[in-house]
Write a protein that holds these residues in place. Structure first.
Motif, mmCIF file in Angstrom:
data_model
loop_
_atom_site.group_PDB
_atom_site.id
_atom_site.type_symbol
_atom_site.label_atom_id
_atom_site.label_comp_id
_atom_site.label_asym_id
_atom_site.label_seq_id
_atom_site.Cartn_x
_atom_site.Cartn_y
_atom_site.Cartn_z
ATOM 1 N N LEU A 4 0.832 -1.209 0.000
ATOM 2 C CA LEU A 4 0.000 0.000 0.000
ATOM 3 C C LEU A 4 0.863 1.253 0.000
ATOM 4 O O LEU A 4 0.496 2.274 -0.594
ATOM 5 N N ALA A 5 2.006 1.179 0.662
ATOM 6 C CA ALA A 5 2.897 2.340 0.719
ATOM 7 C C ALA A 5 3.630 2.569 -0.594
ATOM 8 O O ALA A 5 4.193 3.652 -0.813
ATOM 9 N N PRO A 10 -0.481 7.372 -4.587
ATOM 10 C CA PRO A 10 -0.534 7.185 -3.133
ATOM 11 C C PRO A 10 -1.957 7.368 -2.592
ATOM 12 O O PRO A 10 -2.700 8.239 -3.061
ATOM 13 N N PRO A 11 -2.342 6.571 -1.626
ATOM 14 C CA PRO A 11 -3.656 6.761 -0.997
ATOM 15 C C PRO A 11 -3.675 8.034 -0.170
ATOM 16 O O PRO A 11 -2.637 8.477 0.344
ATOM 17 N N ARG A 70 -1.405 -5.086 -5.874
ATOM 18 C CA ARG A 70 -0.387 -4.718 -6.847
ATOM 19 C C ARG A 70 -0.140 -3.220 -6.794
ATOM 20 O O ARG A 70 -0.952 -2.453 -6.271
ATOM 21 N N SER A 71 0.986 -2.805 -7.356
ATOM 22 C CA SER A 71 1.426 -1.414 -7.190
ATOM 23 C C SER A 71 0.471 -0.399 -7.809
ATOM 24 O O SER A 71 0.473 0.762 -7.418
ATOM 25 N N HIS A 175 -9.680 -6.684 -13.888
ATOM 26 C CA HIS A 175 -8.258 -6.339 -13.830
ATOM 27 C C HIS A 175 -7.868 -5.674 -12.507
ATOM 28 O O HIS A 175 -6.708 -5.349 -12.296
ATOM 29 N N LEU A 176 -8.841 -5.505 -11.619
ATOM 30 C CA LEU A 176 -8.558 -5.011 -10.277
ATOM 31 C C LEU A 176 -8.162 -6.226 -9.434
ATOM 32 O O LEU A 176 -8.895 -6.692 -8.573
#
Length: 228
Positions: A4-5, A10-11, A70-71, A175-176
């Motif tokens: 997630l980081a 970025p979230p 995934r990134s 694809h998610l």
């Protein structure tokens, strides 16, 4: 947390719900910059709802503790909503990371395919898979008081989809994709409990609106599907 980081987008924030942990999970989450919120009522439904309640952004993404994203996961979520302005929520796909690759894809395809197909028949629309999903905060606020957050013996993701109802568009975005543990296909007591939770989730929601009324709403036969 590392995945997630390391997102391409970025979230706005990362929220971890501490649901009575006894290890260093909360401290580790904080070390990555996550905001830890506490939910004393044990159970995934209560923990998930508390996480949604705590979110500040307009899109709330959800994954589980064993999910490896995934990134570009967040990037794809945002794109999915941008391409579907009427969607209240999106739900994704996955592969098992602890099963041999080919077998893992086959098993996960069977598992998720069955879940989405049978869940769709029961709900009259797509259901949600908690390991890779996202919902608009406005949609969550509309139903937050009606999800069965106090019942530990339900599937909170399916419950949320059923409460959203036919009037809220839920999109399956294959694809998610994420990687998850294969424990969900292990036979035995856990599998029986998962099935029992599915029936409990359906029963609770069918008390409010039985399946034939959900299908009537889906095709516009009768009352406005936005009303429950």
């Amino acid at each position: 947390m590392q995945a997630l980081a390391a997102q391409t987008v970025p979230p706005d924030e990362i929220i971890i719900v501490d649901n009575g942990s006894t290890d260093d999970s909360a401290a580790i989450a904080r070390s990555f910059g996550a905001r830890v919120v506490h939910e004393p009522q044990v159970g995934i439904p209560a923990a998930a709802a508390t996480g949604y309640d705590s979110a500040r952004a307009s899109i709330i993404a959800r994954c589980d503790a064993d999910t490896i994203v995934r990134s570009d996961w967040i990037e794809k979520i945002l794109r999915a909503f941008a391409e579907r302005p009427d969607a209240a929520a999106v739900t994704g796909w996955g592969v098992f990371y602890d099963v041999p690759p080919l077998l893992g894809r086959i098993l996960c395809g069977f598992y998720l395919g069955s879940y989405y197909a049978l869940g769709g028949l029961a709900a009259a629309h797509h259901v949600l898979w908690g390991s890779s999903m996202a919902i608009r905060r406005s949609a969550w606020e509309n139903v937050s008081a009606r999800v069965h957050r106090d019942n530990q013996e339900i599937h909170d993701d399916m419950d949320l989809a059923l409460v959203l109802g036919a009037g809220a568009q839920i999109a399956l975005v294959t694809h998610l994709q994420v990687e998850v543990s294969g424990r969900s296909v292990h036979l035995g007591p856990q599998w029986r409990r998962r099935l029992a939770r599915a029936f409990t989730t359906l029963s609770l929601n069918w008390e409010t609106k039985p399946p034939w009324r959900r299908w009537a709403d889906r095709f516009g036969w009768g009352a406005n599907p936005a009303k429950r």
